[in-house]
Motif scaffolding. Sequence first.
Motif, PDB file in Angstrom:
ATOM      1  N   ILE A 243       0.829  -1.067   0.017  1.00 28.97           N
ATOM      2  CA  ILE A 243       0.132  -0.125   0.086  1.00 28.97           C
ATOM      3  C   ILE A 243       0.713   1.441   0.058  1.00 28.97           C
ATOM      4  O   ILE A 243       0.579   2.310  -0.681  1.00 28.97           O
ATOM      5  CB  ILE A 243      -1.163  -0.018   1.332  1.00 28.97           C
ATOM      6  N   ASP A 306      -8.130   6.726  -0.775  1.00 27.61           N
ATOM      7  CA  ASP A 306      -8.317   5.366  -0.252  1.00 27.61           C
ATOM      8  C   ASP A 306      -7.121   4.648   0.258  1.00 27.61           C
ATOM      9  O   ASP A 306      -7.079   4.086   1.103  1.00 27.61           O
ATOM     10  CB  ASP A 306      -9.137   4.346  -1.151  1.00 27.61           C
ATOM     11  N   GLU A 309      -5.798   6.338   3.617  1.00 23.99           N
ATOM     12  CA  GLU A 309      -6.675   5.928   4.670  1.00 23.99           C
ATOM     13  C   GLU A 309      -6.425   4.627   4.954  1.00 23.99           C
ATOM     14  O   GLU A 309      -6.264   4.370   6.051  1.00 23.99           O
ATOM     15  CB  GLU A 309      -8.211   6.146   4.101  1.00 23.99           C
ATOM     16  N   ARG A 310      -6.130   3.689   4.036  1.00 26.21           N
ATOM     17  CA  ARG A 310      -5.877   2.398   4.503  1.00 26.21           C
ATOM     18  C   ARG A 310      -4.563   2.321   5.269  1.00 26.21           C
ATOM     19  O   ARG A 310      -4.348   1.760   6.292  1.00 26.21           O
ATOM     20  CB  ARG A 310      -5.914   1.417   3.100  1.00 26.21           C
ATOM     21  N   ARG A 315      -5.956  -0.543   7.517  1.00 26.44           N
ATOM     22  CA  ARG A 315      -7.043  -1.439   6.772  1.00 26.44           C
ATOM     23  C   ARG A 315      -6.193  -1.795   5.600  1.00 26.44           C
ATOM     24  O   ARG A 315      -6.225  -1.553   4.439  1.00 26.44           O
ATOM     25  CB  ARG A 315      -8.101  -0.284   6.411  1.00 26.44           C
ATOM     26  N   TYR A 348      -4.683  -2.286  -7.022  1.00 26.05           N
ATOM     27  CA  TYR A 348      -5.564  -3.113  -6.069  1.00 26.05           C
ATOM     28  C   TYR A 348      -5.122  -4.596  -6.368  1.00 26.05           C
ATOM     29  O   TYR A 348      -6.053  -5.437  -5.858  1.00 26.05           O
ATOM     30  CB  TYR A 348      -7.008  -2.757  -5.957  1.00 26.05           C
ATOM     31  N   PRO A 408      -7.905  -5.901  -2.073  1.00 19.24           N
ATOM     32  CA  PRO A 408      -8.713  -5.473  -1.190  1.00 19.24           C
ATOM     33  C   PRO A 408     -10.136  -6.322  -1.361  1.00 19.24           C
ATOM     34  O   PRO A 408     -10.894  -5.992  -1.855  1.00 19.24           O
ATOM     35  CB  PRO A 408      -9.043  -3.925  -1.494  1.00 19.24           C
TER      36      PRO A 408
END
Length: 438
Positions: A243, A306, A309-310, A315, A348, A408
């Motif tokens: 990530i 995204d 934030e992960r 996450r 992803y 994900p």
Amino acid sequence: MAYKDELLSEEKVFKDPVHRYVHVRDRVIWDLIATPEFQRLRRIKQLGTTNITFHGAEHSRFNHSLGVYEIVRRIIYNFKDRPHWNNNERLLCLCAALLHDLGHGPFSHSFEKVFKLDHEYFTQAIILGDTYVNKVLERVQPGFAQDVADVIAKTYSDKLVVSLISSQIDADRMDYLQRDAYFTGVSYGHFDMERILRVMRPIEDQVVIKSSGMHAVEDYIMSRYQMYWQVYFHPVTRSAEVILSKILHRAKELYEKDYSFKLKPTHFLSFFARNVSLDEYLKLDESIVHYYFQLWQDEEDEILRDLCERFMNRRLFKYVEFNPNRQMNEWMKLHQLFKEVGINPDYYLVVDSSSDLPYDFYRPGEEEERLPIHLLMPDGSLKELSRHSDIVESISGKKRTDHKLYFPKDMLTNLKDQSKAKEILEILYGQGDVRNVE
């Protein structure tokens, strides 16, 4: 008294959880520690994203660099009256040990891969450039900075000096195995360093081990093997690294497309353009990177938002075992399905590979030649370790590689088109159990 011989009025010590104390008596070493370039290492984690998996792994390159210095200091103390050891090299060894990781950037290897950087290049650039470190080293004597850089680059003429810093049983590895084991809370990295230091012997161009210490070295090599597969290559850590790298790739791609960032990535611009100056490199540490990631959670670009934030909230992506040599048809099918459901596979659907060669004997002419560990036999002859140790022989020259496919799962389970989601998950499950990254 010459600067290179100058001692502090009294010995300074750093309390250390691994070595108990790090001892400093040389004025040169004390002055190097005080430089901004060395203090910067406090803001670079030793293990990058590993603290996302092992929450105690918050230690820094600063800690580790002091530890390597301390081990070399102790080795030199043991060598001082032995044949083949030139005590005139003492200060050079100590400086090279202290500064060997000076050029590491934020998140180290992940960051280097994205921007095609080399921390060893920047280590030498800091040592040889217009820096406080260079000024301290050149006070020792003209050309001393170049000698230190040559030791770290493994080009210095005295190979015995080089082997203390970089070999298959060097101070660098002995410190990071124990330090990383301590801070991650695992037991794999522990070995009898005291015993190894006692049985080390200098010869003309390398350090060898008295044959009576062979079992301590076996333990050291197996500790390294276990640390790589249980800690350094942990799949959860690798998920965070995937990530992290995708965030940087996305930010770079947006920059190249003239995307209007809410927060202009000022500190990254020279990295995106691949014209990084030494000053710009030194100004970017992990606190700055985290600052951008924190604010990029509010960016308009959906992918960048995204991914940040992960990363910031742990996450992470899930993973399955993946064999790129046997499962390319599945990979191509997944790639197409991700596109069909509106999930960008470039960000992803990621294959990540890790490999390690725990010990190797000498293979002349091959890339990354590795000088083997030699045992000093009672008759004075040298014997390569794997030819005397069944344990080491069993893993010598054997490179182990592990591949995982990261994705994900939450995005798939939340798709409106659940028939497509089911098809994707069936392909993934067919490659092995989908692991929950907890």
